[in-house]
Write an enzyme that holds these catalytic residues in place. Structure first.
Site, PDB file in Angstrom:
ATOM      1  N   ASP A   1       0.902  -1.145   0.000  1.00 25.48           N
ATOM      2  CA  ASP A   1       0.000   0.000   0.000  1.00 25.48           C
ATOM      3  C   ASP A   1       0.940   1.192   0.000  1.00 25.48           C
ATOM      4  OD1 ASP A   1      -1.547   2.191   0.624  1.00 25.48           O
ATOM      5  OD2 ASP A   1      -2.940   1.007   1.807  1.00 25.48           O
ATOM      6  N   HIS A   2       1.062   1.861  -1.156  1.00 25.45           N
ATOM      7  CA  HIS A   2       2.136   2.853  -1.259  1.00 25.45           C
ATOM      8  C   HIS A   2       1.948   4.021  -0.289  1.00 25.45           C
ATOM      9  CE1 HIS A   2      -0.794   4.482  -4.128  1.00 25.45           C
ATOM     10  NE2 HIS A   2      -0.297   5.653  -3.793  1.00 25.45           N
TER      11      HIS A   2
ATOM     12  N   HIS B   1      -5.836   2.616   1.815  1.00 26.38           N
ATOM     13  CA  HIS B   1      -5.072   3.776   2.319  1.00 26.38           C
ATOM     14  C   HIS B   1      -5.686   4.383   3.590  1.00 26.38           C
ATOM     15  CE1 HIS B   1      -3.392   3.270  -1.546  1.00 26.38           C
ATOM     16  NE2 HIS B   1      -4.240   4.014  -2.217  1.00 26.38           N
TER      17      HIS B   1
HETATM   18  P1  NAD Z   1      -1.068  -1.236 -16.768  1.00 23.18           P
HETATM   19  O1  NAD Z   1      -2.362  -1.525 -17.428  1.00 23.18           O
HETATM   20  O2  NAD Z   1      -0.309  -0.017 -17.181  1.00 23.18           O
HETATM   21  O3  NAD Z   1      -0.087  -2.475 -16.943  1.00 23.18           O
HETATM   22  C1  NAD Z   1      -0.525  -3.802 -16.935  1.00 23.18           C
HETATM   23  C2  NAD Z   1       0.581  -4.745 -17.381  1.00 23.18           C
HETATM   24  O4  NAD Z   1       0.023  -6.049 -17.469  1.00 23.18           O
HETATM   25  C3  NAD Z   1       1.192  -4.447 -18.740  1.00 23.18           C
HETATM   26  O5  NAD Z   1       2.568  -4.726 -18.654  1.00 23.18           O
HETATM   27  C4  NAD Z   1       0.502  -5.458 -19.659  1.00 23.18           C
HETATM   28  O6  NAD Z   1       1.254  -5.828 -20.804  1.00 23.18           O
HETATM   29  C5  NAD Z   1       0.376  -6.628 -18.742  1.00 23.18           C
HETATM   30  N1  NAD Z   1      -0.695  -7.552 -19.156  1.00 23.18           N
HETATM   31  C6  NAD Z   1      -2.005  -7.279 -19.313  1.00 23.18           C
HETATM   32  N2  NAD Z   1      -2.655  -8.400 -19.702  1.00 23.18           N
HETATM   33  C7  NAD Z   1      -1.735  -9.397 -19.756  1.00 23.18           C
HETATM   34  C8  NAD Z   1      -1.783 -10.779 -20.068  1.00 23.18           C
HETATM   35  N3  NAD Z   1      -2.919 -11.386 -20.393  1.00 23.18           N
HETATM   36  N4  NAD Z   1      -0.636 -11.483 -20.018  1.00 23.18           N
HETATM   37  C9  NAD Z   1       0.549 -10.892 -19.687  1.00 23.18           C
HETATM   38  N5  NAD Z   1       0.653  -9.587 -19.370  1.00 23.18           N
HETATM   39  C10 NAD Z   1      -0.473  -8.855 -19.424  1.00 23.18           C
HETATM   40  O7  NAD Z   1      -1.381  -1.238 -15.195  1.00 23.18           O
HETATM   41  P2  NAD Z   1      -0.577  -0.458 -14.034  1.00 23.18           P
HETATM   42  O8  NAD Z   1      -1.107   0.927 -13.922  1.00 23.18           O
HETATM   43  O9  NAD Z   1       0.875  -0.641 -14.216  1.00 23.18           O
HETATM   44  O10 NAD Z   1      -1.089  -1.220 -12.729  1.00 23.18           O
HETATM   45  C11 NAD Z   1      -0.620  -2.507 -12.350  1.00 23.18           C
HETATM   46  C12 NAD Z   1      -1.022  -2.794 -10.906  1.00 23.18           C
HETATM   47  O11 NAD Z   1      -0.460  -1.819 -10.053  1.00 23.18           O
HETATM   48  C13 NAD Z   1      -2.523  -2.763 -10.632  1.00 23.18           C
HETATM   49  O12 NAD Z   1      -2.811  -3.704  -9.648  1.00 23.18           O
HETATM   50  C14 NAD Z   1      -2.737  -1.367 -10.077  1.00 23.18           C
HETATM   51  O13 NAD Z   1      -3.874  -1.308  -9.229  1.00 23.18           O
HETATM   52  C15 NAD Z   1      -1.478  -1.184  -9.271  1.00 23.18           C
HETATM   53  N6  NAD Z   1      -1.095   0.211  -9.054  1.00 23.18           N
HETATM   54  C16 NAD Z   1      -0.764   1.040 -10.085  1.00 23.18           C
HETATM   55  C17 NAD Z   1      -0.374   2.347  -9.829  1.00 23.18           C
HETATM   56  C18 NAD Z   1       0.052   3.281 -10.939  1.00 23.18           C
HETATM   57  O14 NAD Z   1       0.480   4.384 -10.593  1.00 23.18           O
HETATM   58  N7  NAD Z   1      -0.022   2.902 -12.185  1.00 23.18           N
HETATM   59  C19 NAD Z   1      -0.329   2.826  -8.510  1.00 23.18           C
HETATM   60  C20 NAD Z   1      -0.671   1.962  -7.469  1.00 23.18           C
HETATM   61  C21 NAD Z   1      -1.047   0.655  -7.745  1.00 23.18           C
END
Ligand code: NAD
Length: 482
Positions: free
Chosen positions: A178-179, A241
């Site tokens: 949880d960042h 959070h």
């Molecule tokens: P994103 O959609 O940008 O990235 C998803 C990744 O999953 C990509 O690399 C994509 O290629 C891969 N992917 C999707 N389907 C796939 C499949 N079938 N097989 C293999 N790879 C596959 O998502 P994100 O924003 O990076 O978020 C990822 C996680 O981090 C989520 O759980 C999100 O809640 C959490 N998160 C993200 C942020 C942020 O700032 N982006 C912040 C906090 C938490």
């Protein structure tokens, strides 16, 4: 610093989180020497990238995050990155991953240590966990799992996910990120409470009247409407959070600073979490949706949002505990999108003394988490205005040094994963209680939806619907920040 040898397997290697946060954070740990010669990162995702292309993406990500980096060092860092393209539901993928991991383990002498990082859409978490087990991806040294939020959609799905994970990863090897727990002022809550006699002495119901936690965002859902409409503010912000912050504010003093002692105190507190009844939810909770603004439509007309959506973009409510230093004290919270400004703050409102000076206000201690890191106190004092004397709130503010010098939450949290320190990660027993609370509220709302009760609405730039001002237990309580 002693180097940690390991192979990191990152699911979601081409994603936004990996690019904006994880690669720059890993680089920072590389600069600190925590990872150096004996590590490799395997990024996996669907795109058909080569190792070279991936390495260039990593260099780009690091440069975007820190303007001033030394080219040679970043390239050397990126040379430890490997890419494996495949679909997460394809068994072959895991077999290929296992082979690549053992090959890199030999090349970098990583001692069989593995860190698995799930940075993908949460509906894949369970599938990945079961394939890690079936295809025996675990290394012969330590194995740790880092998992992003959300952890489940409700208690039942969280339990199912936890079961899938625990088949390969015992609880003490799971790092639920949880960042918010990596943020400077959230990390400062315990030292602030437990290192100042002034503060520790007043942390009880004789002195505190109520506590308020506000996490406000100034933007709407933008392109994340598809995900958000299935979640809402309660699941997206409160379940993790806000509850983490509240737990740090309400827990008792741990016997020492080990992760075990801290989690024990958190769990003692959470066992006394009061699950609100439908009548209490009706009285003390408000959900709302934002209306159209100058540059976006109303929530129900945002991209990928159901036009009859009953998903809340704002929620205000109350949490109470039956035990702990602030037992029975109302802890109010609110969070939402498209609000007045982007800020995260905690206001601790003290009981008002019988004032000798009629105009005295209640004292307030505020912990500002974002956009600056600060602690301020609003206390009554004397101010000379012309020839008259009057009382005025004086704001004593301590601000931490420049925010850019403060490490990003992900740097701290990843460092903790490498060092096996679970203090700032959510334990399953804690998460379970958070879900029980959230499920109770969701169930009541669902019943309201079925009987046609409409949501409250608010204009962009407001602090939520007007009704959020009426959730207080007593008429002298009010939101400190407006
Ligand atoms: P994103 O959609 O940008 O990235 C998803 C990744 O999953 C990509 O690399 C994509 O290629 C891969 N992917 C999707 N389907 C796939 C499949 N079938 N097989 C293999 N790879 C596959 O998502 P994100 O924003 O990076 O978020 C990822 C996680 O981090 C989520 O759980 C999100 O809640 C959490 N998160 C993200 C942020 C942020 O700032 N982006 C912040 C906090 C938490």
């Amino acid at each position: 610093m002693k180097e940690v040898s390991t192979i990191v397997i990152l699911f979601g290697g081409s994603g936004d989180l990996a690019h904006r946060k994880l690669y720059p954070a890993l680089y920072s740990l590389y600069q600190q020497g925590l990872i150096k010669n004996h590590f490799a990162v395997i990024g996996t995702a669907r795109r058909p990238w080569s190792h070279e292309y991936f390495q260039n993406q990593v260099v780009k990500a690091v440069k975007e995050a820190n303007g001033n980096v030394e080219e040679k060092e970043v390239k050397e860092f990126a040379s430890h990155f490997y890419y494996q393209s495949h679909d997460v539901i394809d068994v072959e993928h895991y077999i290929a991953l296992k082979e690549l991991a053992s090959e890199l383990d030999k090349k970098y002498q990583a001692q069989g240590n593995r860190i698995f990082y799930m940075a993908m859409a949460p509906h894949f978490f369970e599938t990945i966990a079961s394939h890690i087990k079936d295809q025996q991806l675990l290394g012969s040294g330590f194995n740790r799992l880092v998992i992003e939020k959300p952890f489940g959609h409700d208690l039942a799905t969280a339990e199912k996910l936890n079961q899938a994970i625990s088949a390969s990863f015992p609880e003490d090897t799971v790092y639920r990120i949880d960042h918010y727990l990596g943020k400077e002022m959230v990390q400062n809550i315990m030292p602030f409470r437990f290192s100042n006699s002034l503060i520790e002495k007043i942390w009880n119901k004789n002195s505190i009247n109520n506590i308020q936690v506000t996490l406000a965002e100034s933007l709407g859902v933008g392109t994340r409407g598809g995900y958000y409409d299935g979640a809402g503010a309660l699941r997206d912000m409160v379940q993790n959070h806000i509850f983490q912050i509240i737990t740090l504010l309400a827990m008792g003093r741990p016997s020492d600073l080990t992760s075990e002692a801290i989690h024990q105190k958190k769990q003692e507190l959470l066992a006394s979490l009061v699950i609100p009844t439908p009548a209490e939810i009706k009285k003390s909770f408000v959900r709302g949706q934002y209306l159209a603004g100058s540059n976006h439509p109303d929530y129900r007309h945002e991209d990928q949002v159901d036009e009859n959506s009953m998903t809340e973009t704002f929620v205000a409510g109350k949490v109470q505990f039956a035990a702990g230093p602030v037992a029975q004290i109302p802890i109010y919270f609110r969070t939402g999108k498209d609000m007045k400004e982007k800020l995260s703050r905690i206001d601790i409102v003290l009981n008002k003394e019988q004032p000798l000076y009629g105009e005295a206000k209640e004292d307030v201690i505020s912990i500002i988490i974002d956009p600056v890191a600060a602690i301020s106190m609003m206390i009554n004092g004397k101010k000379i205005t012309g020839s008259a004397l009057r009382l005025e709130n004086i704001n004593y503010e301590f601000s931490s040094k420049e925010m850019d010098e403060v490490p990003d939450g992900y740097v701290r949290l990843l460092r903790d994963v490498f060092l096996a320190d679970r203090t700032n990660f959510t334990h399953w027993q804690e998460l379970k209680q958070y879900w029980r609370f959230v499920d109770a509220v969701e169930e009541t709302w669902q019943t309201e939806n079925e009987s046609g009760v409409e949501m409250d609405f608010y204009h962009p730039g407001e602090m939520g619907p007007k009704k959020a001002d009426d959730i207080f237990e007593s008429s002298d309580q009010h939101w400190i920040f407006n």
